[in-house]
Design an enzyme around this catalytic site. Structure first.
Site, mmCIF file in Angstrom:
data_model
loop_
_atom_site.group_PDB
_atom_site.id
_atom_site.type_symbol
_atom_site.label_atom_id
_atom_site.label_comp_id
_atom_site.label_asym_id
_atom_site.label_seq_id
_atom_site.Cartn_x
_atom_site.Cartn_y
_atom_site.Cartn_z
ATOM 1 N N HIS A 1 -24.935 -32.234 60.160
ATOM 2 C CA HIS A 1 -24.165 -32.397 58.923
ATOM 3 C C HIS A 1 -24.864 -33.432 58.036
ATOM 4 O O HIS A 1 -25.443 -34.392 58.544
ATOM 5 C CB HIS A 1 -22.734 -32.854 59.257
ATOM 6 N N GLY B 1 -17.117 -33.017 49.288
ATOM 7 C CA GLY B 1 -16.138 -34.047 48.960
ATOM 8 C C GLY B 1 -16.119 -34.439 47.493
ATOM 9 O O GLY B 1 -15.491 -35.431 47.120
ATOM 10 N N ASN C 1 -13.722 -29.173 59.462
ATOM 11 C CA ASN C 1 -14.429 -30.382 59.908
ATOM 12 C C ASN C 1 -13.584 -31.582 59.504
ATOM 13 O O ASN C 1 -13.526 -31.928 58.326
ATOM 14 C CB ASN C 1 -15.812 -30.408 59.232
ATOM 15 N N TRP C 2 -12.940 -32.173 60.482
ATOM 16 C CA TRP C 2 -12.027 -33.286 60.175
ATOM 17 C C TRP C 2 -12.757 -34.603 59.926
ATOM 18 O O TRP C 2 -12.140 -35.576 59.504
ATOM 19 C CB TRP C 2 -11.008 -33.452 61.314
ATOM 20 N N LYS C 3 -14.050 -34.648 60.227
ATOM 21 C CA LYS C 3 -14.823 -35.888 60.037
ATOM 22 C C LYS C 3 -14.098 -37.047 60.742
ATOM 23 O O LYS C 3 -13.504 -36.841 61.790
ATOM 24 C CB LYS C 3 -15.054 -36.148 58.550
ATOM 25 N N SER D 1 -16.394 -28.612 49.078
ATOM 26 C CA SER D 1 -15.257 -28.521 48.164
ATOM 27 C C SER D 1 -14.591 -27.142 48.152
ATOM 28 O O SER D 1 -14.113 -26.686 47.112
ATOM 29 C CB SER D 1 -15.669 -28.937 46.741
ATOM 30 N N GLU E 1 -23.812 -35.796 56.400
ATOM 31 C CA GLU E 1 -23.356 -37.178 56.605
ATOM 32 C C GLU E 1 -24.055 -37.806 57.808
ATOM 33 O O GLU E 1 -24.321 -39.014 57.823
ATOM 34 C CB GLU E 1 -21.825 -37.200 56.747
ATOM 35 N N GLU F 1 -24.418 -26.303 52.969
ATOM 36 C CA GLU F 1 -23.534 -27.275 52.325
ATOM 37 C C GLU F 1 -24.343 -28.135 51.358
ATOM 38 O O GLU F 1 -24.966 -29.128 51.783
ATOM 39 C CB GLU F 1 -22.896 -28.189 53.375
ATOM 40 N N GLY G 1 -12.118 -31.730 53.591
ATOM 41 C CA GLY G 1 -10.829 -32.278 53.147
ATOM 42 C C GLY G 1 -9.664 -31.306 53.258
ATOM 43 O O GLY G 1 -8.584 -31.674 53.742
HETATM 44 P P1 PGA Z 1 -15.387 -30.913 51.847
HETATM 45 O O1 PGA Z 1 -16.396 -31.150 53.079
HETATM 46 O O2 PGA Z 1 -14.728 -29.565 52.081
HETATM 47 O O3 PGA Z 1 -14.417 -32.053 51.923
HETATM 48 O O4 PGA Z 1 -16.216 -30.906 50.604
HETATM 49 C C1 PGA Z 1 -17.154 -30.093 53.606
HETATM 50 C C2 PGA Z 1 -17.993 -30.593 54.755
HETATM 51 O O5 PGA Z 1 -18.573 -31.679 54.658
HETATM 52 O O6 PGA Z 1 -18.106 -29.916 55.800
#
Ligand code: PGA
Length: 253
Positions: A93, A169, A9-11, A209, A95, A163, A231
């Protein structure tokens, strides 16, 4: 058997210059037991899809609207995602639940629209730190699962990603016991709702993470069918070892 899935997931990261990372991954990984998916920002989907043509690497989107078309400035429909060359979409997600106040009901509506358009949905769930500290984790996860997952969910069209919000993150990966407990609970709730046959085919990803150093340990946990990686998916040099760890888990190494 559930095929393993490593999803990146590149966000809101990535421009044309980063397509080289996708090209590298497409050249490096072709294990039929382990699917690899990159979900770049919408602006890159079409170019990324062109980049992976002829390889096993798949391209997905990070969100979609619940309507097939209409007056929704700035949004993209499931059919547009398909047209751009993607076959998957991440939905719900944390976010988006936070930044855009997305509810489970909206996530479910989006998932239904995505399934109608022939996309595979990756539905995200996760508790916050206060949820976990107050002992509400399984209640929250159960509500999000029931509310976000459409009745048409099947192994071939739906993936669930657990998640924990506090693990995303943050560098604080969930403890294996915590992951095992939630994944076991998810499998049990899916079995209750959809029956053993369907539930046994729906893949459960862990996200939060995931890094090269902890991936093998996570993939050894029962009911973990892969990972949703933020990330560490941005660079082939950090995503590739995670994919390799999953390929080894698929091979029982
Ligand atoms: P992260 O993000 O690997 O940077 O913790 C995971 C995600 O939000 O899908």
């Amino acid at each position: 058997m559930r095929r393993k899935l490593a999803a990146g997931n590149w966000k809101m990261h990535g421009t044309g210059a980063d397509l080289a990372e996708i090209a590298t991954l497409a050249r490096t990984h072709a294990d039929p037991a382990c699917e690899v998916l990159i979900c770049p920002p919408a602006t890159l989907i079409e170019r990324a899809a062109r980049e992976v043509r002829g390889s096993a690497l798949m391209i997905g989107a990070q969100d979609c609207h619940s309507a097939p078309e209409g007056a929704h400035t700035g949004d993209i429909s499931p059919a547009m995602i398909r047209d751009a060359g993607a076959g998957h979409v991440i939905l719900g997600h944390s976010e988006r639940r936070q930044d855009h106040a997305e509810t489970s009901a909206l996530v479910r509506a989006k998932a239904m629209a995505a399934l109608d358009a022939g996309l595979v949905t990756i539905i995200c769930l996760g508790e916050t730190l206060p949820d976990r500290e107050s002992g509400a984790t399984l209640d929250i996860i159960g509500q999000q699962l029931a509310g976000s997952t459409p009745d048409a969910a099947r192994g071939e069209n739906t993936v669930i990603a657990y998640e924990p919000v506090w693990a995303i993150g943050s560098g604080h990966v969930a403890h294996p016991d915590q992951i095992a407990e939630v994944h076991g609970f998810l499998r049990e709730r899916l079995t209750h709702r959809f029956g053993t046959g369907v539930a046994a085919m729906i893949r459960l990803l862990y996200g939060g993470s995931v890094k090269p150093a902890n991936a093998a340990g996570i993939f050894a946990i029962p009911d973990v069918d892969g990972a949703l990686v933020g990330g560490a998916s941005l660079r082939a040099e950090s995503f590739s070892p995670i994919i390799s760890a999953l390929e080894q888990a698929a091979a029982g190494i």
